[in-house]
Enzyme design. Structure first.
Site, PDB file in Angstrom:
ATOM      1  CD  GLU A 198      85.078  18.764  33.889  1.00 45.55           C
ATOM      2  OE1 GLU A 198      85.315  17.865  33.059  1.00 45.55           O
ATOM      3  OE2 GLU A 198      85.914  19.602  34.234  1.00 45.55           O
ATOM      4  CE  LYS A 329      91.045  24.178  32.337  1.00 49.58           C
ATOM      5  NZ  LYS A 329      91.578  23.453  33.517  1.00 49.58           N
TER       6      LYS A 329
HETATM    7  P1  PGA Z   1      89.089  22.560  37.019  1.00 50.30           P
HETATM    8  O1  PGA Z   1      89.889  21.395  36.322  1.00 50.30           O
HETATM    9  O2  PGA Z   1      88.305  21.889  38.107  1.00 50.30           O
HETATM   10  O3  PGA Z   1      90.179  23.426  37.620  1.00 50.30           O
HETATM   11  O4  PGA Z   1      88.254  23.283  36.039  1.00 50.30           O
HETATM   12  C1  PGA Z   1      89.618  20.918  35.053  1.00 50.30           C
HETATM   13  C2  PGA Z   1      90.882  20.348  34.478  1.00 50.30           C
HETATM   14  O5  PGA Z   1      91.807  20.001  35.236  1.00 50.30           O
HETATM   15  O6  PGA Z   1      91.000  20.254  33.261  1.00 50.30           O
HETATM   16 ZN    ZN Z   2      93.212  19.520  33.432  1.00 49.38          ZN
END
Ligand code: PGA
Ligand code: ZN
Length: 414
Positions: A198, A329
Site C-alpha cells: 500500500e 469494500k
Molecule cells: P486487505 O486489507 O489486504 O485485505 O486489502 C486491508 C485492510 O485490512 O484494511
Molecule cells: Zn482493515
C-alpha cells in the site's frame, strides 16, 4: 441495452491475477471495471475466485454470465446484480467468483453513467453528491502487510479532518508520509526506504515507536497547517489473534483479550487516536461493543473484517452496539446493490462509513466515485503509488468539476 460482455485476465498492483469486465452497449458506449484483491481478507468475505482459479472464473463468466447479461439494460443495476446472484447460486459467489461479480456490477454502473453522460459519482449519489471524503492514508505498515517483521498493527494512518479542500487534504498526507520516511531513516539504520503493497513505510520498529514518530510529525504538521489532523490505526487484529491471545511479535509477547483491550485504551489516550479499525478479531462482537462504549466520543471504532460490508453482519453489530464505523469494500460482498444496502443500514443506525481500497488494488480510479456516490465522509486509499494516487488525483479532478458546489464532508471527529 448490453450488446456484449467481455472478460479478460488482468493484474492488480501487487501483480496478482484478477479479472476485468467490459460491457458494451448497443449504442457503442462502454463500461469497464477491474477487481482489486485483499491480502488480510476477512473470513466472511465472498470468495474471490472459483476454486479452480482465474481460468475457471473466465470460463464461468463466458458460459453463464455473459449470455444472460446480453439484452439487459445497463441502468438496471438491481436487475444485473440480482442476475449475478441467481446465476451463481451460492451466498458467497463461490461459483462465479466475487471478482467477476464485482467487475460486472461496477462495469454496469460505469456503462450506465457513460450512457447518461454523467460522472459515475453523480449516477450513484444523485445530483447533490458533492461532499468530499477526507483521505485516510496509510503511512507506516506492520502486521501481515509487512511480513510480521515491523510493528504489530497493520496500518498507522493519518486523517486531515480539518482540511478545507481535497487538494490540501491530499498534500498534507503526502507531506506527512515524506517526513515520516525521513524520521524512520534516523531511527533505524537498517531502514532502506522499503514500502509495502500500500506504499506505507515498513521498518523494524515497535508499535510504540511507530506511534510516537507518527504523532510527533502529525502534531508539527497540524500546527504548520492550522487545521486538525488525526491519527488512526488498523490493527487487523484477526492477524494477531491465535485463538486464545493476541500475539505481539515485535515485542515477543502475548496479551490476553483483556490486556489487549486495556493496551488499546491506553494508546488511544496517550496518542490521541481518533480512528481504530479492527482493534479486535473478527468474531468478537462483544469486545467491539465494550470498546465502542469505553471510547465513545474519543475514538471511532471501525469494523472491517468484522462486518465485511455484509448487511447481516452489520445487523448483528447494531444489535450488540458493536463499533460505530464500518469499512465499505464493495468487493467484499461482490455487488454495488449489496454494498448499498449495507451503506443505507449503516447510515440509518449512526455508523460512519469508510469507503476503502484493497492492499492489492488496481490503477483504476472508480473507487473515488464510489466514495462520493455513497457520500462517505472518509476514503481509505493509501497515499503513494499509482494504484493509490489514481483515486486521489481523480478526487482532485472531481473537486474542480464541482466548482462552487464542492465542499469537504462533515467530519466524524471533533
Ligand atoms: P486487505 O486489507 O489486504 O485485505 O486489502 C486491508 C485492510 O485490512 O484494511
Ligand atoms: Zn482493515
Amino acid at each position: 441495452s448490453i450488446d456484449d460482455a467481455i472478460i479478460r485476465k488482468s493484474f492488480t498492483g501487487r501483480g496478482d491475477q484478477t479479472v476485468e469486465v467490459e460491457l458494451i452497449l448497443e449504442s457503442g458506449v462502454r463500461g469497464l471495471a477491474t477487481a482489486p484483491a485483499g491480502a488480510s481478507k476477512g473470513k466472511h468475505e465472498v470468495q474471490f475466485l472459483p476454486q479452480d482459479g482465474v481460468d475457471a472464473a473466465i470460463d464461468m463468466f463466458r458460459r453463464w454470465v455473459a449470455t444472460d447479461l446480453i439484452g439487459m439494460d445497463a441502468v438496471d443495476q438491481g436487475g444485473i446484480d440480482a442476475k449475478l446472484e441467481e446465476v451463481d447460486g451460492t451466498p458467497n459467489f463461490a461459483r462465479i467468483g466475487g471478482a467477476s461479480a464485482f467487475a460486472t456490477s461496477l462495469a454496469a454502473a460505469s456503462a450506465a453513467s457513460n450512457y447518461l453522460e454523467m460522472p459515475l459519482y453523480k449516477y450513484l449519489g444523485g445530483a447533490l453528491a458533492s461532499s468530499f471524503p477526507y483521505p485516510v492514508s496509510n503511512v507506516i505498515g506492520g502486521g501481515k502487510h509487512s511480513r510480521n517483521l515491523g510493528p504489530d498493527f497493520q496500518e498507522f494512518l493519518v486523517i486531515p479532518y480539518g482540511a478545507p479542500d481535497i487538494y490540501s487534504a491530499v498534500s498534507t498526507n503526502l507531506e506527512i508520509h515524506k517526513e515520516v520516511g525521513k524520521e524512520l531513516a534516523k531511527e533505524d539504520p537498517t531502514f532502506a526506504g522499503g514500502k509495502n503493497d500500500e506504499g506505507a513505510w515498513t521498518a523494524k520498529i515497535s508499535t510504540i515507536k511507530a506511534l510516537s514518530i507518527l504523532s510527533t510529525v502529525v502534531k508539527k504538521k497540524a500546527e504548520e497547517k492550522g487545521f486538525a489532523i488525526g491519527i488512526g490505526i488498523d490493527a487487523a487484529a484477526s492477524g494477531m489473534w491465535n485463538g486464545e491471545k493476541y500475539e505481539y511479535r515485535s515485542e515477543g509477547k502475548e496479551r490476553s483479550a483483556e490486556e489487549h483491550m486495556e493496551f488499546i485504551k491506553q494508546l488511544v489516550d496517550e496518542y490521541n487516536i481518533v480512528y481504530f479499525e479492527d482493534p479486535l478479531h473478527e468474531e468478537d462482537f462483544d469486545g467491539f461493543a465494550e470498546l465502542t462504549a469505553a471510547l465513545r466520543g474519543k475514538c471511532l471504532i471501525v469494523g472491517d473484517d468484522l462486518f465485511v460490508t455484509n448487511s447481516s453482519r452489520l445487523r448483528m453489530g447494531i444489535e450488540k452496539k458493536a463499533g460505530n464505523g464500518i469499512i465499505i469494500k464493495v468487493d467484499q460482498v461482490g455487488t454495488l446493490s449489496r454494498a448499498f444496502e449495507t451503506v443505507k443500514l449503516a447510515k440509518e443506525n449512526g455508523y460512519t462509513i469508510v469507503v476503502s481500497h484493497r492492499s492489492g488494488d488496481t490503477e483504476r480510479e472508480l473507487l473515488a466515485h464510489v466514495a462520493l456516490g455513497f457520500q462517505s465522509p472518509l476514503i481509505k486509499t493509501g497515499i503513494v503509488g499509482g494504484e493509490r494516487m489514481a483515486k486521489l488525483n481523480e478526487l482532485i479532478r472531481m473537486w474542480e468539476a464541482e466548482g462552487k458546489a464542492a465542499h469537504m464532508s462533515k467530519s466524524p471527529f471533533k
